[in-house]
Design an enzyme around this catalytic site. Structure first.
Site, PDB file in Angstrom:
ATOM      1  N   CYS A 376       0.839  -1.196   0.000  1.00  0.00           N
ATOM      2  CA  CYS A 376       0.000   0.000   0.000  1.00  0.00           C
ATOM      3  C   CYS A 376       0.875   1.246   0.000  1.00  0.00           C
ATOM      4  O   CYS A 376       1.451   1.589  -1.027  1.00  0.00           O
ATOM      5  CB  CYS A 376      -0.985  -0.051   1.173  1.00  0.00           C
ATOM      6  SG  CYS A 376      -2.465   0.888   0.818  1.00  0.00           S
ATOM      7  N   HIS A 512      -3.418  -5.183   0.571  1.00  0.00           N
ATOM      8  CA  HIS A 512      -2.714  -5.673   1.758  1.00  0.00           C
ATOM      9  C   HIS A 512      -2.754  -7.201   1.804  1.00  0.00           C
ATOM     10  O   HIS A 512      -3.665  -7.774   2.403  1.00  0.00           O
ATOM     11  CB  HIS A 512      -3.391  -5.152   3.034  1.00  0.00           C
ATOM     12  CG  HIS A 512      -3.212  -3.693   3.272  1.00  0.00           C
ATOM     13  ND1 HIS A 512      -2.204  -3.202   4.067  1.00  0.00           N
ATOM     14  CD2 HIS A 512      -3.904  -2.621   2.836  1.00  0.00           C
ATOM     15  CE1 HIS A 512      -2.290  -1.867   4.112  1.00  0.00           C
ATOM     16  NE2 HIS A 512      -3.323  -1.501   3.377  1.00  0.00           N
ATOM     17  N   GLU A 514      -1.237  -9.200   3.583  1.00  0.00           N
ATOM     18  CA  GLU A 514      -1.062  -9.771   4.931  1.00  0.00           C
ATOM     19  C   GLU A 514      -2.381 -10.150   5.584  1.00  0.00           C
ATOM     20  O   GLU A 514      -2.409 -11.023   6.456  1.00  0.00           O
ATOM     21  CB  GLU A 514      -0.294  -8.796   5.835  1.00  0.00           C
ATOM     22  CG  GLU A 514      -1.043  -7.528   6.268  1.00  0.00           C
ATOM     23  CD  GLU A 514      -0.904  -6.360   5.298  1.00  0.00           C
ATOM     24  OE1 GLU A 514      -0.633  -6.610   4.111  1.00  0.00           O
ATOM     25  OE2 GLU A 514      -1.066  -5.199   5.737  1.00  0.00           O
TER      26      GLU A 514
END
Ligand code: GLN
Length: 542
Positions: A376, A512, A514
């Protein structure tokens, strides 16, 4: 419908979220469908606007809700997808009550905490439970706080209403006093006393302690708290959170819960996946150091999902990943902090003070050919760095940091879509959070890219949380200078992934990755990144 209510005592930060997730993991391994809910006592209506350096990361669910970081633990441990029904704050509950009051739903009755607020809490729990077999409800805060009282009252009432289908678990701290070499059970006794004074008798105590509790202490706690000795479980500090389900299982917590809920003929837990992971932890085949470049690194919880995703990649590759948190300001003063790392990761961030340090880190990775993952904001700074130093666009920036930049290579869509070339300014205070691109969106990958190589899929679904975008007006200039744009939103109008050619591994993503990484299924990009750091280290040592 069965409920497990988890409260905490003595001090905060004992890992209630991880305890809930671990219990969920074992029960799931016994064939139950789980749901997990977190009730947060604070009054904020929108956790998305809370400072991550006070409260830890803002976790984003698939439906785009901005939630407490414990929801992230739930999704990493249990095969369950959370949405806006799985995290409620006091503020949100009151907002619902007040909206009903304004609509006249209460027909002129006096609106009170009991029953109106507690009913709203019970309804919210019911919605989050959905069609699961067992729902675990975590009550944020510590028993004894004024703020959590309505939540505790609601779960007390549910105990009565749901007959035998409720288990109360209380997590406490049993400290060890170094100087006298003693284990202290008094704080636990007091905390349970507090809980009982509001009408809740815990069924199971999870006692956080440094070492396993000796039988004498277990007996003492049981006696003073009216809990059976075998229901006092010692929750020791483990070096890795993914070992906790195995530890709890060894103490037969699932058996205690299943029998308290009166469930019979339940198959034993199959935790083989978690056992395999433990082996990977015990015998890593390589070791890498990754620099995580943050704004303030004093609270590593602010990067919880990134830290975890790196650990998942390490698990998948049997590598032990050491994360070195480097703060941007320190980096600006001393860039040699990056000299001994095997990879550089720049995570997401907002309204950055330390933005130049992050740009520096991206430049260091590009020039020194160190593996780089930019998430990001981390992608945005990589684009800015490339624009300034490779494409010779002097003063290139994101309009978030410099609204007057001559080259807004990153900008709000409303800004770069202005065809007259003028920059439209938005009123930042009008609706914070409202214009954010949030939640799962589909992205199309170029088959000829490193990212595709990792995912092995042409379309991927990943979660977003940002306002600013790659400015398409600079697409041609940056591509001509060598930047590779390898991922696009489905309608082709937003750049989602960038890469650098002539570099061992340099990837930036607007999303993102993650948030959907789990220990059982590491994010492909994190795995690719950690793999690249292993190779980089080997090449460096040769
Ligand atoms: N601040 C940037 C934006 O709003 C990046 C956000 C992020 O990294 N999550 O676009």
């Amino acid at each position: 419908m069965n409920y497990i209510f988890v409260t905490g005592g003595v001090v905060s930060s004992l890992g209630k979220g991880i305890a809930c997730s671990s219990i969920g993991t074992i029960l799931e391994a016994r064939g139950f469908k789980l749901s997990l809910i977190k009730l947060d006592p604070y009054i904020n209506v929108d956790p998305g606007t809370m400072n991550p350096f006070q409260h830890g990361e803002v976790y984003v669910t698939a439906d785009g809700s901005e939630t407490d970081l414990d929801i992230g633990h739930y999704e990493r441990f249990v095969n369950f997808q959370a949405n806006r029904n799985h995290n409620h704050t006091t503020g949100q509950i009151y907002e619902r009550v007040l909206r009903k009051e304004r609509r006249g739903d209460y027909l002129g009755a006096t609106v009170q905490v009991i029953p109106h607020v507690t009913n709203e809490i019970k309804d919210a729990i019911g919605e989050g439970a959905g069609d699961s077999d067992i729902t675990i409800v975590e009550i944020g805060g510590t028993v004894g706080d004024i703020e959590s009282l309505p939540f505790l009252e609601a779960i007390r009432q549910m105990g009565m209403e749901q007959n035998n289908n409720v288990v109360y678990v209380h997590l406490t701290l049993v400290p060890y006093l170094e100087t006298s070499g003693e284990i202290k059970t008094k704080p636990t006794q007091h905390s349970v006393k507090e809980l009982r004074s509001i009408g809740i008798q815990p069924d199971i105590l999870l006692c956080r302690s440094r070492k396993e509790l000796p039988l004498a202490e277990k007996r003492k706690i049981a006696l003073f708290t009216n809990v059976r000795e075998q229901d006092v479980i010692s929750a020791i500090d483990l070096d890795d959170i993914y070992r906790i389900p195995l530890w709890f299982h060894k103490q037969q917590i699932d058996e205690l819960i299943v029998s308290k809920l009166g469930l019979v003929d339940i198959p034993p837990a199959d935790l083989s996946e978690w056992q395999r992971m433990a082996v990977s932890y015990d015998a890593p085949e390589s070791q890498v150091k990754i620099a995580l470049i943050g704004k303030y690194v004093s609270l590593v919880d602010a990067y919880m999902s990134v830290n975890e995703a790196l650990a998942h990649a390490g698990l998948a590759l049997r590598s032990s990943v050491e994360i070195i948190h480097i703060d941007t300001e320190g980096l600006q003063q001393d860039p040699s902090l990056l000299d001994n790392v095997d990879g550089i990761l720049v995570p997401g961030g907002f309204g950055e003070r330390g933005i130049e340090g992050k740009i520096l880190a991206a430049g260091y990775a590009r020039q020194n050919k160190v593996p780089y993952l930019g998430i990001c904001l981390g992608m945005q700074v990589a684009v800015i760095e490339f624009a300034r130093n490779v494409a010779q666009l002097n003063g290139a920036d994101s309009s978030e940091f410099n609204p007057n930049t001559p080259h807004p290579v990153i900008a709000l869509v409303t800004e770069w879509q202005d065809r007259e070339g003028g920059i439209q300014q938005r009123d930042e205070n009008s609706d914070k959070g409202g214009s954010m691109r949030l939640g799962v969106q589909r992205c199309q990958l170029d088959k000829n890219s490193e990212s595709y190589k990792q995912y092995q899929q042409e379309t991927i679904d990943e979660r977003h949380r940002h306002r600013y975008e790659f400015n398409n007006l600079y697409k041609d200039k940056l591509q001509q200078a060598g930047l590779k744009l390898v991922g696009y939103s489905m309608n082709k109008d937003l750049v989602e992934v960038i890469e650098l050619p002539d570099h061992p591994w340099f990837v930036g993503t607007q999303f993102h990755p993650e948030f959907i990484s789990t220990p059982r299924k590491a994010s492909p990009l994190f795995r690719g990144f950690v793999q690249a750091t292993i190779q980089y280290k080997q090449a460096r040592l040769k």
